[in-house]
Design an enzyme around this catalytic site. Sequence first.
Site, PDB file in Angstrom:
ATOM      1  N   HIS A   1      29.248 -15.301 117.916  1.00 15.88           N
ATOM      2  CA  HIS A   1      29.221 -16.154 116.729  1.00 15.88           C
ATOM      3  C   HIS A   1      29.177 -17.620 117.149  1.00 15.88           C
ATOM      4  O   HIS A   1      29.343 -17.938 118.334  1.00 15.88           O
ATOM      5  CB  HIS A   1      30.452 -15.888 115.830  1.00 15.88           C
ATOM      6  CG  HIS A   1      31.762 -16.171 116.487  1.00 15.88           C
ATOM      7  ND1 HIS A   1      32.629 -15.187 116.881  1.00 15.88           N
ATOM      8  CD2 HIS A   1      32.351 -17.343 116.821  1.00 15.88           C
ATOM      9  CE1 HIS A   1      33.694 -15.726 117.432  1.00 15.88           C
ATOM     10  NE2 HIS A   1      33.547 -17.037 117.417  1.00 15.88           N
TER      11      HIS A   1
HETATM   12  P1  TYD Z   1      36.629 -12.116 115.653  1.00 14.47           P
HETATM   13  O1  TYD Z   1      36.337 -13.535 115.356  1.00 14.47           O
HETATM   14  O2  TYD Z   1      35.622 -11.108 115.168  1.00 14.47           O
HETATM   15  O3  TYD Z   1      36.860 -11.899 117.201  1.00 14.47           O
HETATM   16  P2  TYD Z   1      35.872 -12.221 118.420  1.00 14.47           P
HETATM   17  O4  TYD Z   1      34.798 -13.112 117.891  1.00 14.47           O
HETATM   18  O5  TYD Z   1      36.728 -12.880 119.423  1.00 14.47           O
HETATM   19  O6  TYD Z   1      35.330 -10.932 118.938  1.00 14.47           O
HETATM   20  O7  TYD Z   1      38.050 -11.793 115.079  1.00 14.47           O
HETATM   21  C1  TYD Z   1      38.593 -10.479 115.098  1.00 14.47           C
HETATM   22  C2  TYD Z   1      39.481 -10.309 113.883  1.00 14.47           C
HETATM   23  O8  TYD Z   1      40.603 -11.197 113.957  1.00 14.47           O
HETATM   24  C3  TYD Z   1      38.755 -10.623 112.574  1.00 14.47           C
HETATM   25  O9  TYD Z   1      39.158  -9.642 111.634  1.00 14.47           O
HETATM   26  C4  TYD Z   1      39.291 -11.961 112.168  1.00 14.47           C
HETATM   27  C5  TYD Z   1      40.679 -11.987 112.793  1.00 14.47           C
HETATM   28  N1  TYD Z   1      41.126 -13.346 113.160  1.00 14.47           N
HETATM   29  C6  TYD Z   1      42.132 -13.945 112.426  1.00 14.47           C
HETATM   30  O10 TYD Z   1      42.652 -13.383 111.448  1.00 14.47           O
HETATM   31  N2  TYD Z   1      42.561 -15.188 112.792  1.00 14.47           N
HETATM   32  C7  TYD Z   1      42.027 -15.850 113.840  1.00 14.47           C
HETATM   33  O11 TYD Z   1      42.442 -16.989 114.169  1.00 14.47           O
HETATM   34  C8  TYD Z   1      40.959 -15.231 114.588  1.00 14.47           C
HETATM   35  C9  TYD Z   1      40.322 -15.904 115.755  1.00 14.47           C
HETATM   36  C10 TYD Z   1      40.550 -13.967 114.217  1.00 14.47           C
END
Ligand code: TYD
Length: 143
Positions: A57
């Site tokens: 992302h």
């Molecule tokens: P995600 O952004 O998809 O993780 P990555 O990009 O590192 O693989 O986040 C995973 C899950 O965690 C998603 O459901 C959103 C949640 N999340 C939060 O609730 N708060 C946060 O600060 C972050 C970074 C993620």
Amino acid sequence: MNSANSVYECSIIELDKHHSDRKGNLSVVQSNSVVPFDIKRIYYLYDVPGGESRGGHAHKKLYQLIIAASGSFSVTLDDGKIKRTFFLNHPYQGLYIVPGIWRTLDDFSSGAVCLVLASGKYDETDYIRDYDNFIQYKKTARI
Ligand code: TYD
């Protein structure tokens, strides 16, 4: 304009390292000195299975510093034109990422902890999670 940012605005920052032969090491990150933003949130990734990839992302406004607090992993940054891959394996280094950059994290070692210091609270509207949308977003900077 954040959408115009390039991967060359992202870099490895060397963190303060306080070393003691007997007691080990300590590194420090302070808002607006080592990192050029106010730290509003900290989160960390751990227990990432080998072969798994995270990230995938970009952010519109968020600045981040990514640290391999333990173990190692790779971070590939992509501004829509150029990609740069950084291998993080020292807890005294951080990868500074500006907004408008697509990032992918992979090659996690066993026991790796990816510590992220962020300039803002969690806000899903700040994410661009679709690569084609990201490329469109980058084009807005070139119009
Ligand atoms: P995600 O952004 O998809 O993780 P990555 O990009 O590192 O693989 O986040 C995973 C899950 O965690 C998603 O459901 C959103 C949640 N999340 C939060 O609730 N708060 C946060 O600060 C972050 C970074 C993620």
